[in-house]
Design an enzyme around this catalytic site. Sequence first.
Site, PDB file in Angstrom:
ATOM      1  N   LYS A 129       0.851  -1.184   0.000  1.00 24.95           N
ATOM      2  CA  LYS A 129       0.000   0.000   0.000  1.00 24.95           C
ATOM      3  C   LYS A 129       0.883   1.229   0.000  1.00 24.95           C
ATOM      4  O   LYS A 129       2.021   1.175   0.473  1.00 24.95           O
ATOM      5  CB  LYS A 129      -0.872   0.019   1.262  1.00 24.95           C
ATOM      6  N   ASP A 169      -7.045   4.401  -4.339  1.00 28.46           N
ATOM      7  CA  ASP A 169      -7.698   4.264  -3.039  1.00 28.46           C
ATOM      8  C   ASP A 169      -8.326   5.646  -2.796  1.00 28.46           C
ATOM      9  O   ASP A 169      -8.533   6.392  -3.772  1.00 28.46           O
ATOM     10  CB  ASP A 169      -6.677   3.860  -1.953  1.00 28.46           C
TER      11      ASP A 169
HETATM   12  N1  GLU Z   1      -7.378   0.304  -2.729  1.00 26.86           N
HETATM   13  C1  GLU Z   1      -8.150  -0.871  -3.029  1.00 26.86           C
HETATM   14  C2  GLU Z   1      -8.140  -1.795  -1.834  1.00 26.86           C
HETATM   15  O1  GLU Z   1      -8.188  -1.328  -0.705  1.00 26.86           O
HETATM   16  C3  GLU Z   1      -7.749  -1.510  -4.348  1.00 26.86           C
HETATM   17  C4  GLU Z   1      -6.331  -1.916  -4.477  1.00 26.86           C
HETATM   18  C5  GLU Z   1      -5.935  -2.386  -5.875  1.00 26.86           C
HETATM   19  O2  GLU Z   1      -6.780  -2.419  -6.768  1.00 26.86           O
HETATM   20  O3  GLU Z   1      -4.768  -2.734  -6.035  1.00 26.86           O
HETATM   21  O4  GLU Z   1      -8.148  -2.991  -1.930  1.00 26.86           O
END
Ligand code: GLU
Length: 448
Positions: A129, A169
């Site tokens: 992340k 996100d």
């Molecule tokens: N931010 C999204 C999550 O919390 C998607 C992450 C992504 O698609 O890599 O899973």
Amino acid sequence: MAQVDSKIESMYQEVLKRNPGETEFHQAVLEVLECLGPVVAKHPEYLERKIIERICEPERQIIFRVPWQDDKGTVHINRGFRVEFNSSLGPYKGGLRFHPSVYLGIIKFLGFEQIFKNSLTGLPIGGGKGGSDFDPKGKSDDEVMRFCQSFMTELYRHLGEHTDVPAGDIGVGGREIGYMFGQYKRITNRYEPGVLTGKGLTWGGSLVRTEATGYGATFFVNEMLKARKDSFDGKICTVSGSGNVAIYTIEKIHQLGGKCVACSDSNGVIYDEKGLDLDLIKQLKEVERRRIEDYVKTHKHAKYIAKGNIWEIPCQVAMPSATQNEINGKDAATLVKNGCIAVGEGANMPTTPEGVKVFLEAKIAYGPGKAANAGGVATSALEMQQNAGRDSWTFEYTEKKLEDIMINIHSNCFETAAEYGAPGNYVLGANICGFIKVANAMVAHGLI
Ligand code: GLU
């Protein structure tokens, strides 16, 4: 939920000591460790190989300066993060969050959750992340572009379709992904669609990715309802937030026969007892980037409750889709008292530990984020598959794949909970099921 097993307690204490002040990270770790007592009893090799200690320590943490200039030429400095948490199951995968609340503890909680979420999807993706304390709110397109270019100028060296693949996100959508993709391409001189997901449809994006988190969360709740011989039909629902996750949650709820009467943003709540007008919300939020308050300018019968608490509105299904810790113990008790029978988390960790306890004790159908909102990242993995095959799939085909993935996650969590003596406890099911797959891969890969 049980307390942390005595064999695991010291590992949790170590996490507290090594990561001072990172309260959201502590919370996310505790929730997983609380479920692992019976797992290590069955698998002593996890203790011998120190899998839990290793899983709590990110493989790599990158923190960098992001300088940029606003439209007046004033210089600003933000902080950028990418936490590459675990690559046992595939390249690091997870979104980027741009929000003023971002600091290392938020990115680590999100990255930690992502490991297990991504494992639950059954697809070959590790957990990571990233993000920044940059606030896109009120910034011009050009300012957002300059920020994204500066952010990518540092981050690009850590990325690659087989290494680390960010996505969106909170605060990062198609516009931001576009600017970052452009800068990556420019610096590397490579047209490498597989390096980011959530791309535009004409340059490597996947149909359904925009809708995926919301649709997926709603599919998950639908499965929880089916397991109780129930359905969305005629159910009154509330969905917090009004961003990408909330919008497509509302859309799918309506398609499945439910009626969504409320949504929100950080300023207040919209209550429309006739059912929310989604076309208007899309116009306000996606096209005009306005506040949800303006809904009542068009629909005079609806109510805007400034600084209101959406969880006080009676509903049968609640889908928190805004941000972490938005439902506390008191809100959870209010929801249950008002007749809520199902909660599906579109956001990451939206319920505090006190709130989770209330839902579990009331034995309502409670789908924790790492299971319920896995549809977003799952569809990102489908986007990666299409990029690798230089292919693009139809909406129907991709949506069916997403639905099958969510059905599968539900049944895996449901069966794991029953196997470990806690039928109906999706928190336990999701944490154990997500953990075991990663742990087994880590054992197989040796001490790295
Ligand atoms: N931010 C999204 C999550 O919390 C998607 C992450 C992504 O698609 O890599 O899973």
